[in-house]
Design an enzyme around this catalytic site. Structure first.
Site, short mmCIF file in Angstrom:
data_model
loop_
_atom_site.label_atom_id
_atom_site.label_comp_id
_atom_site.label_asym_id
_atom_site.label_seq_id
_atom_site.Cartn_x
_atom_site.Cartn_y
_atom_site.Cartn_z
N ASN A 159 40.61 39.92 39.36
CA ASN A 159 40.75 38.83 40.34
C ASN A 159 39.54 38.90 41.26
OD1 ASN A 159 41.44 37.00 42.27
ND2 ASN A 159 43.25 38.11 43.02
N HIS B 260 49.94 35.18 44.84
CA HIS B 260 49.20 36.34 45.34
C HIS B 260 49.50 36.51 46.83
CE1 HIS B 260 45.99 39.03 46.51
NE2 HIS B 260 45.86 39.34 45.23
N GLU C 204 47.73 37.19 49.26
CA GLU C 204 46.77 36.52 50.16
C GLU C 204 47.13 35.03 50.29
OE1 GLU C 204 43.26 37.90 48.15
OE2 GLU C 204 43.72 39.92 48.84
N GLU D 133 51.97 43.98 43.23
CA GLU D 133 50.85 44.39 44.07
C GLU D 133 51.38 44.72 45.47
OE1 GLU D 133 46.90 42.62 42.51
OE2 GLU D 133 47.82 41.12 43.79
N SER E 165 44.03 48.47 44.63
CA SER E 165 43.06 49.57 44.58
C SER E 165 43.03 50.29 43.22
CB SER E 165 43.33 50.57 45.71
OG SER E 165 43.17 49.93 46.96
#
Ligand code: 13P
Length: 263
Positions: A13, A106, A108, A178, A222
């Site tokens: 991504n 996502h 974000e 995530e 990460s």
């Protein structure tokens, strides 16, 4: 349960990166690495999610890669079709440009751009009706994890959209777990914690649909070459959604290799 028969997915991504010249260089370098040592599509599926602006260019550049690499949109409009919706890109427009995959939900998008469950349902519906495969992202905040709510939050995020997914459409869904506290922080969930959550997601999916046993559940947050092997060794971690490390061709290649080798 083990998801070991599922071919893993490693998806980069790229978020709001990189500039044109670096995009071309990144794709070129990655293709060269594959040329030196190919990763079989039987061992690992690979995808990259560039900005909307470079989706088609990247797709064209990737067309002659020795290993097939899919191009993934980072988001899709909650409006279907075409029309007077300034700034939007619909699922049909993506499909019409030959894009077959899209990220939805996502963190974000949820946190910065206000993608609520209601909006995500619309995006999901449009994407599935247009025939796209959706990588649906879920994950808890640090506060939710510390309050012992991580599993409940993640399952709720899946249930939010599950009601609009019909039987056959499940095969067009990939889940990406995530944890928000692990994104871009250098802090990865320990393989044990990630595996525990993935197993929990698998159980939850199985209660919703028998297709749950075949769904790939990717880990993101990460992921780097240094931790990829350990994560890949976990039975219910069927791949990775990689942010920062996917902007470096060698790192992304090593992560894909780690997943390809372990499965
Ligand atoms: P990082 O790999 O940079 O933590 O980002 C993860 C992510 O958000 C992928 O979608």
């Amino acid at each position: 349960m083990s998801g070991s028969t599922i071919i893993p997915w490693v998806v980069g991504n790229w978020k709001m990166n990189p500039m044109q010249a670096n995009t071309q260089q990144l794709v070129q370098q990655f293709k060269q690495l594959l040329q030196q040592e190919a990763i079989s599509a039987q061992d690992c599926h690979i995808g990259v999610a560039p900005t909307t602006l470079t989706l088609s260019t990247v797709q064209t550049q990737l067309a002659d890669a020795v290993t097939p690499i899919v191009t993934v949109a980072q988001d899709v409009s909650r409006i279907a079709g075409t029309g007077a919706y300034t700034g939007e890109v619909s699922a049909e427009l993506l499909k019409d440009s030959g894009i077959e995959f899209v990220l939805i939900g996502h963190s974000e998008r949820r946190e910065i751009f206000g993608d609520s469950p209601a909006i995500l349902i619309e995006k999901m519906k449009n994407a599935l009706v247009a025939g796209l495969t959706v990588i649906y992202c879920v994950g808890e905040t640090l506060a939710q994890r510390e309050a012992g709510q991580a599993e409940q939050v993640v399952l709720q995020q899946i249930c939010d959209v599950a009601a609009i997914v019909n039987g056959d459409q499940w095969q067009n869904i990939i889940i990406a777990y995530e944890p928000i506290w692990a994104i871009g922080t250098g802090k990865t969930a320990s393989p044990a914690d990630a595996q525990a959550m993935h197993a929990h997601i698998r159980e939850g999916l199985l209660q919703i649909t028998p297709a749950g046993k075949d769904l790939a559940i990717l880990y993101g947050g990460s992921v780097k070459p240094e931790n990829a092997e350990e994560l890949a060794a976990c039975p219910d971690i069927n791949g990775a959604l990689v942010g920062g490390a996917s902007l470096d061709a060698a790192s992304f290649y090593k992560i894909a290799q780690a997943f390809a080798k372990t499965k």
